[in-house]
Design an enzyme around this catalytic site. Structure first.
Site, PDB file in Angstrom:
ATOM      1  N   CYS B  13       0.852  -1.286  -0.015  1.00 34.66           N
ATOM      2  CA  CYS B  13       0.054   0.012  -0.056  1.00 34.66           C
ATOM      3  C   CYS B  13       0.854   1.182   0.125  1.00 34.66           C
ATOM      4  CB  CYS B  13      -0.779   0.091   1.293  1.00 34.66           C
ATOM      5  SG  CYS B  13       0.074   0.107   2.863  1.00 34.66           S
ATOM      6  N   CYS B  16       3.284   1.877   2.841  1.00 34.74           N
ATOM      7  CA  CYS B  16       4.608   1.120   2.707  1.00 34.74           C
ATOM      8  C   CYS B  16       5.650   1.997   1.946  1.00 34.74           C
ATOM      9  CB  CYS B  16       4.616  -0.215   1.714  1.00 34.74           C
ATOM     10  SG  CYS B  16       3.340  -1.168   2.372  1.00 34.74           S
ATOM     11  N   ASP B 426     -12.230 -21.801 -33.644  1.00 35.34           N
ATOM     12  CA  ASP B 426     -13.215 -21.385 -33.170  1.00 35.34           C
ATOM     13  C   ASP B 426     -13.894 -20.165 -34.152  1.00 35.34           C
ATOM     14  OD1 ASP B 426     -15.403 -20.720 -31.026  1.00 35.34           O
ATOM     15  OD2 ASP B 426     -14.389 -18.671 -30.700  1.00 35.34           O
ATOM     16  N   ASP B 626     -10.091 -17.221 -28.786  1.00 36.86           N
ATOM     17  CA  ASP B 626      -9.677 -16.023 -28.350  1.00 36.86           C
ATOM     18  C   ASP B 626      -8.832 -16.108 -26.908  1.00 36.86           C
ATOM     19  OD1 ASP B 626     -11.764 -16.508 -26.694  1.00 36.86           O
ATOM     20  OD2 ASP B 626     -13.155 -15.040 -27.604  1.00 36.86           O
ATOM     21  N   ASP B 630     -13.038 -19.442 -24.354  1.00 36.47           N
ATOM     22  CA  ASP B 630     -12.796 -20.950 -24.846  1.00 36.47           C
ATOM     23  C   ASP B 630     -11.642 -21.771 -24.359  1.00 36.47           C
ATOM     24  OD1 ASP B 630     -11.199 -19.427 -26.292  1.00 36.47           O
ATOM     25  OD2 ASP B 630     -12.237 -19.815 -28.398  1.00 36.47           O
TER      26      ASP B 630
END
Lengths: 120, 738
Positions: B13, B16, B426, B626, B630
């Site tokens: 964060c 830090c 596809d 893609d 899939d």
């Protein structure tokens, strides 16, 4: 057959058996259990050669090459898809966070020297 | 003052960041410390005389974080070059001194040499620095290796040269002892020194060539921009790229590199993305388009918002992927691995055997024959060539892939791809654009032109939510056609839409709607069917019970699809298309593209099962999709190829990611795999064949019949050439056109 020939045959046979025993019958080194971080000296092999690390936690392995042999200039942990160049005399850190138990060998770039990471 | 950048682990964060900046800034001698949360890096400017790297590291550790290492992408190169320079000096010195010894000791040559060079003591003086200074690395590697009871290449060289050197020392100091055994006292300092010189020379060339195998990564790293022109407080400032954070607004001018990934806020331009995606034509970019870091802005000026910085950028992802792939191991390497682990001890045993056999059965002087042949065996053996055969080719192969926008996940994928004999595409978004478009407007009545038909249709569709409405409305907008006001709008589910325009009833829909409205379409049946056979969806426009026009909408096939499929067919690969479309549409598209086999009406969840079914036919299958929708099918295939950007999702799912989104890259990827495998096989045949043939020759098997023996000096030359030729052969892959 002259004495020197008998002697050469005897010494030669001993040499062959000794070479076989010395290199090929050596026992695997005892594993070193590592919690968070370990330094592995790279000098004529890996020391410690076999380390065990915990599953599911990040462990730092610091390779430190002291050996000028170019054979050892790369370390390959192929199961973790890591190939690192180890500059002479410099610490190179590799972080592993294995998710599966098992034995994962590692070796030098030309596959002459071997070590092993055991994940428990 | 010097500035260094360190990578820091454990930050999560903004606090830090402050904590580390405070802890480091407190140290005396630190001028400034900038910590970047996103890139997890700290850039520190400090006086190295007052504060050391260790002090910085412990300051960071004291607040609970750890410094990983100094970030310097050039470091590796510099260190390798420094080692190479040392090696070069050793090679020159040992070959020069060795050359002098050869001159003074080689029969036929020594007669021309000055007397001083023929003196064994002088030769000893020349040989000693070569043996223990230039050859020190062989001992340095051998001694600790022996402690670990392992042996390598260096062990063989150290053994061989030590034997020659020691024997020569004995000859030099105690020639009489040697003469008493009936042997002419002859020193072999030339053998020891030239072997060391030639093997070091071989290493030098090998190391230089090996640097070439990892060039791709360095090139990718070098693409990174160094600075970014960020707009902060309405002012433009140049800052180091490490300090760019997500949300920064960045200005890019013509000819400048785009520093990080982002989205255009203002302006437009053409961007050359070839360095990252392999796409050779500059891509036009406008507002809301995404830009990729490290690509080159060509024509316009624009501002954009940084969306990804540091390790999240596409370039960083690509670098990580390529370096991961280069760290992985190809299955074909297993055999080399197995042999390598036994190789050196076996060679030592063979050398001892050679000595014994020559000593006992060889001609006189038996001891010299035995010694020189045993040395030749030790020196000719080349385990390095076997070890280098596979990884060097994998490194070059994955690197070439990356240069062409083909990202290969690991060595195994590269190896598997060469066996692929079936490719499943596809359809939507892969073979086609994935966005339906209006392809045809056919006026059927003289009083209605094409624009009029589109205008009426879009007026109706404006109120519709159907997926086919969007392309029609978009097309009308593109043509700047003004929509009419529609009264009594209504949708007829599964048929179409209707409404009143200017008081007349206008309907737009399919056959069923026309039937319902009693509009006769028989006259134009052929036209309608013709369009449908091309894989298009046809909508009919009826006014006052008359059919006045047809509008066809289709998901357009990508330009590169046809050529890509024909390339694959030429390679003997079967092509399959998988889609949820109905059989008729699917077949029409398959025909256009030249696909062999169609799997139509497949639900997304069934794609994985279809892939497995084809695999059960004994086919080695690559699935192209893609990478997002899939993923299961990609994972099920032998090779999953994602056509997409270098996003995490796509890379995770795919074995090969085609970031250039070019379908022709599928054939390139397979060709690359085939060529890489051919190189690996050639390398392995060479490396194994070399050892299998030349070790017996060095042992002297040809001597009884042909009287042929291998001089240890030639053995060292052959050995040096052997590893260079393997690395060289791998580098030849770079010349391959894919």
């Amino acid at each position: 057959m002259s004495l020197d020939k008998i002697l050469v045959i005897a010494l030669g046979s001993f040499g062959i058996v000794f070479t076989y025993w010395f290199f090929l019958l050596r026992k695997e080194k005892k594993e070193v259990a590592v919690k968070n971080e370990v330094d592995i000296a790279v000098e004529g092999g890996y020391n410690p050669q076999v380390i065990s690390i915990p599953k599911g936690k990040t462990t730092k392995i610091n390779f430190f090459r002291k050996d000028s042999s170019t054979c050892l200039e790369e370390v390959v942990l192929s199961d973790f898809k890591i190939r690192k160049y180890l500059p002479l005399g410099k610490k190179v850190t590799v972080e592993l966070n294995p998710q599966k138990e098992g034995e994962y060998p590692f070796e030098c770039g030309m596959n002459m020297f071997h070590g092993k990471v055991i994940v428990r | 003052m010097i500035t260094k950048t360190f990578s820091i682990k454990g930050m999560h964060c903004a606090s830090c960041v402050r904590l580390i900046e405070k802890a480091v800034g407190k140290l005396g001698g630190v001028e400034s410390c900038n910590v970047n949360l996103a890139t997890e890096r700290a850039t520190v400017t400090y006086n190295p005389k007052q504060v050391s790297d260790e002090d910085l590291s412990s300051a960071v550790s004291s607040v609970g974080y750890s410094v990983m290492e100094e970030v310097d992408e050039d470091r590796e190169k510099k260190e390798k070059e420094a080692e190479l320079n040392k090696l070069r000096i050793k090679v020159v010195v040992s070959l020069f001194l060795g050359g002098l010894i050869v001159w003074g000791s080689f029969p036929g040559l020594m007669e021309t040499a000055p007397q001083i060079l023929r003196n064994f003591f002088v030769q000893l003086l020349l040989a000693t620095p070569v043996q223990f200074w230039a050859g020190l690395s062989f001992y340095q590697a051998t001694i600790p290796a022996l402690k670990n009871r392992t042996a390598n290449m260096d062990t063989l060289v150290a053994l061989g040269t030590t034997v020659a050197y020691t024997y020569s020392v004995i000859v030099t100091f105690f020639p009489k002892v040697i003469m008493q055994t009936g042997i002419e006292p002859e020193a072999y300092f030339d053998v020891a020194t030239i072997i060391i010189g030639l093997i070091l020379l071989g290493r030098f060339f090998e190391a230089r060539a090996k640097m070439g195998t990892s060039e791709a990564i360095k090139k990718l790293i070098g693409l990174q921009a160094k600075t970014a022109r960020v707009v902060r407080d309405n002012k433009e400032v140049d800052i180091p790229i490490e300090q760019v954070v997500v949300g920064d607004v960045i200005r890019v001018r013509p000819g400048e590199k785009i520093p990080v990934d982002g989205m255009i806020l203002e302006g437009e331009s053409a961007v050359d993305e070839s360095m990252v995606t392999g796409e050779s034509v500059p891509v036009d970019k406008k507002i809301d388009d995404s830009v990729v870091g490290a690509t080159m802005n060509k024509t316009g000026t624009f501002t954009y918002k940084a969306t990804k910085v540091g390790k999240d950028t596409m370039l960083s992802q690509i670098i990580k992927l390529v370096s991961d792939a280069q760290g992985s191991k190809a299955p074909i390497q297993r055999i080399a691995d197995l042999i390598a682990s036994y190789f050196v001890p076996i060679v030592i045993m063979l050398a001892i055997l050679t000595f014994v056999v020559w000593y006992v059965f060889g001609p006189q002087p038996a001891f010299l024959f035995a010694m020189l042949n045993a040395i030749a065996v030790l020196i000719i053996a080349c385990p390095c060539a076997m070890g280098l055969a596979t990884p060097t080719a994998i490194m070059v192969g994955t690197g070439i892939g990356a240069e062409h926008g083909i990202l290969i996940k690991d060595a195994q994928s590269l190896e598997t791809a060469h066996r692929v004999n079936t490719i499943i595409f596809d359809k939507t978004g892969t073979l086609t654009q994935g966005k339906p478009e209006v392809t045809n407007i056919k006026p059927l009545n003289k009083s209605f032109g094409a624009d009029e038909i589109l205008r009426l249709a879009s007026s109706l569709e404006k109120g519709s939510e159907h997926s086919l409405a969007e392309p029609i409305v978009k097309k009308a907008q593109e043509k700047k056609l003004k929509p009419e006001k529609v009264m009594q709008f209504g949708a007829v589910p599964g048929q179409g839409i209707e409404g009143l325009i200017g008081g007349e009833k206008v309907v737009l829909g399919n056959r069923k709607l026309m039937e319902k409205e009693k509009i006769n379409i028989e006259e134009y049946g052929k036209e309608i069917e013709g369009l449908e056979n091309e894989g298009k969806t046809v909508m009919m426009l009826g006014i006052k019970n008359n059919l006045v026009g047809l509008i066809a909408v289709a998901d357009i096939v990508k330009e590169s699809a046809k050529e890509a499929v024909s390339k694959l067919k030429k390679m003997g690969i079967e092509t399959v298309m998988i889609t949820g479309d109905n059989e008729k549409t699917a077949r029409a598209i398959a025909r256009q593209v030249g696909i062999d086999r169609v799997l139509a009406e497949v639900l997304p969840s069934q794609k994985e099962a279809e892939v497995r079914r084809i695999q059960q036919e004994g086919k080695s299958v690559a699935m192209v999709g893609d990478g997002i929708n899939d993923a299961p099918a990609l994972a099920a295939a032998d090779i999953g190829m994602a056509m997409g950007s270098g996003t995490d999702v796509a890379i995770e799912a795919a074995d090969i990611t085609l970031v250039n989104k070019d379908l022709q890259s599928i054939a390139s990827a397979i060709a690359l795999s085939k060529k890489t495998m051919k190189t690996i096989k050639m390398n392995l045949v060479w490396a194994f064949g070399y050892n299998i043939i030349l070790i017996p020759v060095a042992m002297g098997v040809l001597y009884p019949v042909f009287g042929v023996l291998l001089n240890p000096i030639f053995a060292s030359a052959a050995m040096a050439l052997s590893s260079i030729s393997v690395v060289g052969n791998s580098l030849l892959l770079k010349k391959v056109r894919i």
